[in-house]
Scaffold this active site. Structure first.
Site, PDB file in Angstrom:
ATOM      1  N   ASP A 135      -9.941   2.869  -3.592  1.00 56.18           N
ATOM      2  CA  ASP A 135      -9.580   4.271  -3.396  1.00 56.18           C
ATOM      3  C   ASP A 135     -10.395   5.194  -4.281  1.00 56.18           C
ATOM      4  OD1 ASP A 135      -7.692   4.478  -1.361  1.00 56.18           O
ATOM      5  OD2 ASP A 135      -6.038   3.926  -2.662  1.00 56.18           O
ATOM      6  N   ASP A 184       0.820  -1.204   0.000  1.00 55.06           N
ATOM      7  CA  ASP A 184       0.000   0.000   0.000  1.00 55.06           C
ATOM      8  C   ASP A 184       0.860   1.263   0.000  1.00 55.06           C
ATOM      9  OD1 ASP A 184      -2.552   1.508   0.480  1.00 55.06           O
ATOM     10  OD2 ASP A 184      -1.506   2.012   2.353  1.00 55.06           O
ATOM     11  N   GLU A 217       1.582  -0.008  -4.868  1.00 57.99           N
ATOM     12  CA  GLU A 217       0.696   1.120  -5.141  1.00 57.99           C
ATOM     13  C   GLU A 217       1.523   2.382  -4.958  1.00 57.99           C
ATOM     14  OE1 GLU A 217      -3.001   3.810  -3.584  1.00 57.99           O
ATOM     15  OE2 GLU A 217      -1.891   2.510  -2.219  1.00 57.99           O
TER      16      GLU A 217
END
Length: 630
Positions: free
Chosen positions: A394, A263, A300
């Site tokens: 997201d 992440d 990410e």
């Protein structure tokens, strides 16, 4: 025999349990055993910066605390299970007790990933790993090849996105704990599905974070939007790096996971000579080789920094692939017209054309949103180094209302977005419910126990969206109704236009898996042509004597375009405008024949059309493969 074993935390051994904890800030550490309402303590011995020892008579299922310097009672930083939540004691788990049935499983190759991102708590009404197993046949029917679970590490309360986790080694107790996750992974492997887990190494959540008392896990030298930065390069960082790399290997070894999605790596700060991303990837690759399995590391990042995915020999970190936000932003702004926040950098037709051609749209150009130059070129990277999407947690959940594209776009636009992602040269990702046009929102939700924290989260969400330019009232993250609103209903896939969208997704995924040109395409095999006046992007995949041509029409009305293909006969393999997908009627012909002046074709508004030319067509018609210049 497992080639790697976790060397911190509580590990059952013959006659007892071995404990090992990194705690350089403590002068003494004891284990407090909790059994049948009684407690007993046993001191551990210091070995360097660690305390360790074996306690006889303890075993799997026993709960325990660490007692630091005789005063601070804390759960285990490497706890494998927190049955009472983040504020309760840790529990001993036998890592090898689960009866796995996936001995022949070897994983899914990177280029074959068609990933389905899901949140365990809202994927089913029960919100558990076990309930998710009941829906695996449905996902297999859809045609995806991998599940990607949003974070499952123990977090406060029973409902949360998962990015507030504070026990990185412990699957959340309300989801089903360690055995529940193992059962889900095992069931996926029986169906040929890989499992990727979202892990958070840039911060830990604020509630239940007891690591500060043990060691310098965090640093105030850097700041993240979510809390204290993890200490990857300061004094004491060797122990932190060991903890994080051990966590990555723990998921792969003990839970048989097939990949980790890291992440927000832009919140991972490491200026040491050997970046933690490189070290994580190297360790994962080494373990995967020992296990004889394929395991992926996925980043990410909003940095558009090609070093993330570039190999170490060329100065990169060697992460296998990364999410590409630019593709999403380019596509969504053209479909919706939105220009708020970071969307201010997008909206030109040329942006989508470049996204198809290179991946990163911003590769050193000036970003109005960031008010500086942004990104580095990615055009020389293989397409499999990028994961693309039209939806994810997201891009939906970080909207004020958590509203999905299905509430703003027509079915034709939804199908066009699906085709753009799944028939792109990149690795496609689908967010749960997208495949049938789920209309339930996916807002941000929490169940914190600290009233001050609850109010801070509420205030922060309101301020964030005010700055973004949204004026809608933000749903209360702490209200259980906000969480309940996010539950998806896959039964919609059999009703009305949802059924047609679902059927279209199945077909597009089937074509992606069936046609060899979509597997591992190289940059030199891809040609992208933008017909800006007509708002059509043409993507050609040329491999050997086979060729695929995908036409993406983003115009609101039908358009007539001329394609510079002078040789060959092309057969139509897919047309989103056909009535069987709920379209207004196909305008593109069933076959195309190249001529001296190219090929003229009419496309329906917001449609995607796929043509193929095989070896036999090429041999019959002769001539070289046509070029963009034609």
């Amino acid at each position: 025999m497992t080639p790697w074993c976790l060397d911190i935390g509580a590990t059952p051994v013959t006659g007892g349990v071995h404990f090992r904890v990194w705690s350089p800030l403590a002068d003494s550490v004891e284990v407090i055993r909790c059994a049948r309402g009684e407690e007993a303590s046993c001191p551990l011995s210091r070995v360097g910066e660690y305390f360790q020892g074996t306690i006889p008579g303890m075993g799997p299922g026993d709960c325990y605390w660490y007692l630091l310097d005789g005063t601070l009672r804390r759960p285990d930083p490497a706890s494998r299970c927190q049955p009472g939540g983040v504020h309760g004691p840790s529990q001993v788990v036998a890592p090898d007790s689960f009866a796995w049935a996936d001995g022949q499983w070897r994983g899914v190759a990177l280029e074959e990933l068609i990933t389905y991102e899901l949140h365990v708590g809202t994927f089913t009404p029960e919100g558990t790993f076990g309930a998710a197993v009941e829906r695996l046949d449905y996902l297999q029917e859809l045609g995806i090849t991998a599940l990607e679970l949003m974070p499952v590490a123990e977090f406060p309360g029973s409902r949360n996105w998962g990015y507030d986790g504070v026990f990185p080694f412990a699957p959340h107790h309300a989801y089903g704990g360690p055995d529940g996750l193992k059962s889900l992974v095992d069931a996926c492997h029986r169906r040929g599905l890989a499992v990727i887990l979202d892990v958070v190494y840039n911060h830990l959540g604020p509630e239940g974070n007891y690591l500060h008392a043990f060691a310098p896990y965090f640093t105030d030298h850097y700041r993240t939007p979510w809390g204290d930065a993890v200490n990857f390069d300061g004094p004491g960082s060797d122990g932190v790096r060991h903890y994080v790399i051990g966590n990555a290997l723990h998921w792969i070894s003990e839970y048989h996971l097939d990949g980790l999605r890291l992440d927000a790596i832009h919140g991972i700060y490491d200026f040491s000579a050997g970046h933690i991303l490189r070290d994580i990837t190297r360790a994962v690759d080494s373990l995967a080789r020992h296990l004889g399995r394929t395991v992926h590391v996925i980043a990410e990042s909003d940095l558009n920094d090609v070093r993330t995915i570039a190999p170490p020999e060329s100065g990169g970190h060697g992460v296998h692939t990364q999410w590409c936000d630019d593709f999403h932003h380019s596509l969504v702004t053209l479909l919706t017209g939105e220009r708020n926040g970071y969307y201010a950098d997008f909206g030109l037709f040329s942006h989508l054309e470049k996204a198809f051609r290179e991946g990163f749209v911003y590769s050193g150009e000036y970003s109005r949103h960031r008010r500086r130059r942004h990104g580095s070129p990615s055009g020389d990277q293989p397409p499999r180094r990028m994961v693309v999407f039209s939806q994810n947690h997201d891009q939906i959940g970080n909207r004020a209302l958590g509203d999905r594209p299905s509430t703003r776009l027509s079915p034709e636009q939804l199908k066009l977005a699906a085709g753009a992602v799944i028939l792109s040269p990149y690795l496609p990702l689908i967010f749960m419910g997208e495949e049938y046009g789920e209309t339930a929102p996916f807002p941000y939700f929490t169940s914190h126990g600290d009233p001050a924290l609850v109010e801070a989260v509420r205030r922060g969400r309101r301020e964030e969206f005010a700055a973004f330019g949204w004026e809608a009232e933000v749903p209360d993250p702490q209200d259980e109704a906000t969480f309940r609103s996010a539950l998806i209903d896959p039964e919609l896939r059999s009703v009305g236009w949802h059924q047609q969208v679902f059927s279209f997704y199945r077909e597009v995924i089937r074509l992606r898996r069936q046609l060899p040109s979509f597997r591992r395409p190289e940059r030199e095999e891809i040609q992208v042509t933008g017909l800006e006046a007509d708002r059509v992007v043409v993507v050609r995949l040329c491999r050997g004597q086979a060729e695929l041509v995908v036409l993406f029409a983003l115009a609101e009305t039908s358009c007539r375009v001329r394609l510079p293909f002078r040789h060959g006969r092309y057969r139509k393999l897919l047309d989103s405008a056909e009535p069987r997908w709920g379209g207004p009627g196909a305008l593109a012909p069933e076959a195309l024949d190249g001529g001296d002046e190219g090929i003229g074709i009419t496309l329906a508004p917001f449609s995607v059309v796929l043509y193929g030319r095989d070896r036999d067509d090429r041999r019959r018609n002769g001539g070289p493969m046509p070029t963009e210049e034609g």
